[in-house]
Design a protein around this motif. Structure first.
Motif, PDB file in Angstrom:
ATOM      1  N   PRO A 163       0.816  -1.217   0.000  1.00  0.00           N
ATOM      2  CA  PRO A 163       0.000   0.000   0.000  1.00  0.00           C
ATOM      3  C   PRO A 163       0.850   1.269   0.000  1.00  0.00           C
ATOM      4  N   ARG A 190      -4.556  -0.440  -3.824  1.00  0.00           N
ATOM      5  CA  ARG A 190      -3.400  -0.339  -2.930  1.00  0.00           C
ATOM      6  C   ARG A 190      -3.313   1.015  -2.217  1.00  0.00           C
ATOM      7  N   ILE A 192      -3.883   3.864   0.272  1.00  0.00           N
ATOM      8  CA  ILE A 192      -4.407   4.003   1.637  1.00  0.00           C
ATOM      9  C   ILE A 192      -5.255   5.262   1.734  1.00  0.00           C
TER      10      ILE A 192
END
Length: 388
Positions: A163, A190, A192
């Motif tokens: 991430p 991915r 965040i």
């Protein structure tokens, strides 16, 4: 209340394992991207540790943008001295300025520790071509910088796993959101969080075409309470408002945003007068057709570049020479263009007047309803008294 510099001084002793990523960390990284890493951080080579920049022979060139020179020096020094950022790695730096295509694009990827990656896009720098690209966003989609941002995000995120965060201040915030909503689905998964720090928004048709809804829940848009830049085309995006140490357009400077503890100080809302002005500006832009907008921006750009200044710093520093060039350029604008510009400016004032009239009418109606409600006699209770 402190600022991002006070935050780094107080909390820089904590690693990210000890204190997770905060919105103020994001603000610091967004501002760090304004430093001129040319010749110091490569596009494809080995990463560079932040601390090592202090020993680089071109260290002074980092602060070429004198708008923020003093505070950027303080920011970098605090980050270098801290446990939190001192050993951060920087990589994949690009800086593109193409006057022919009216493009200024820059990005760098930060690795604060082994678990955190932050892709950050630079906002508008001091170049006049960068300023022009901001205005182009009002009628062109995508502008070259936005296309670059998508390619950069997809290319860089293919070089590491896991991430990551993406963000930017001003135009950089716009690029962060644009690149995220146009990235491949496996890249979007991915992400965040996407930080837009007082970044301009998008025309409604762009949000719909690019599928903004796919990433909407990950976007954190933060505006100072007198925002102009961040409210351009702000519509359905949810934003958070923070307090600033200054007023008006100066609030666009992230070093003025108030910090307490490890977070930004929230305000209840934008200033009412600022909201009114932003609304008028957005309605005006959307009321003009593409040709009118091109004429307006191109003429403005022509007038500014007539000053012979390469950047906004020179433009303001040598304002007498700049104004002479501008006056000369205005004389060269043809009558038809002048007429069109006058009509466009007149339409802006007409929109503002109409909105003001509606506001006054709504307030008057509200006050009248309140007054008549108070004057209504209370209904007498005609029910029989209880025998008890």
């Amino acid at each position: 209340m402190g600022t991002v510099l006070n935050y780094l001084e107080k909390y820089g002793k904590y690693t990210f394992a000890e204190m997770p990523m905060t919105e103020v960390d994001s603000l610091a990284l967004c501002q760090l991207s304004y430093l001129k890493f040319d010749g110091m951080v490569s596009e494809e080579g080995e990463p560079v540790i932040l601390k090592s920049l202090r020993e680089h022979p071109d260290y002074e060139k980092l602060f070429a943008d004198v708008r923020y020179e003093k505070v950027n020096r303080a920011l970098l020094e605090e980050m270098i001295q801290s446990r939190r950022f001192g050993h951060m790695k920087l990589n994949y730096y690009v800086n593109v300025i193409e006057e022919k295509w009216e493009t200024q694009f820059s990005a760098v990827t930060c690795f604060p520790d082994e678990e955190i990656v932050y892709v950050v896009f630079r906002g508008t720098d001091e170049t006049i071509v960068g300023w022009k690209e901001d205005f182009n966003m009002a009628f062109l989609s995508p502008v070259p910088g936005q296309e670059y941002s998508v390619r950069y995000l997809e290319s860089v995120t293919g070089k590491f796993e896991g991430p990551f965060y993406v963000g930017g201040h001003s135009k950089g915030g716009n690029l962060a959101v644009y690149s995220a909503m146009n990235a491949a689905p496996h890249i979007q998964d991915r992400i965040i969080r996407i930080y837009s720090m007082d970044g301009p928004g998008f025309r409604p048709e762009v949000l719909e075409k690019c599928g903004y809804d796919k990433i909407a829940e990950k976007v954190v848009k933060i505006l100072p309470n007198s925002s102009l830049v961040g409210m351009i085309f702000e519509s359905d995006m949810h934003f958070q408002v923070v307090k600033s140490n200054t007023f008006g357009l100066l609030q666009h400077d992230p070093y003025t945003w108030q910090v307490t503890g490890n977070h930004l100080v929230r305000a209840n809302d934008l200033y009412e007068r600022r909201k009114e002005m932003d609304n008028n500006l957005n309605q005006w832009i959307l009321s003009l057709d593409e040709q009118q907008l091109r004429t307006f921006v191109d003429t403005l750009y022509h007038v500014i570049t007539a000053s012979k200044a390469d950047n906004l710093i020179d433009f303001t520093a040598e304002w007498r020479r700049s104004m002479n060039g501008i006056i000369g350029a205005l004389k060269q604008v043809d009558e038809e263009t002048v007429k069109m510009l006058k009509e466009m400016v007149r339409s802006l004032f007409e929109i503002a007047r109409a909105n003001r009239k509606r506001q006054i009418a709504a307030k008057t109606e509200g006050a009248w309803n309140l007054l008549t409600q108070k004057q209504k006699p209370e209904k007498q209770n005609k029910s029989k008294p209880s025998p008890l």
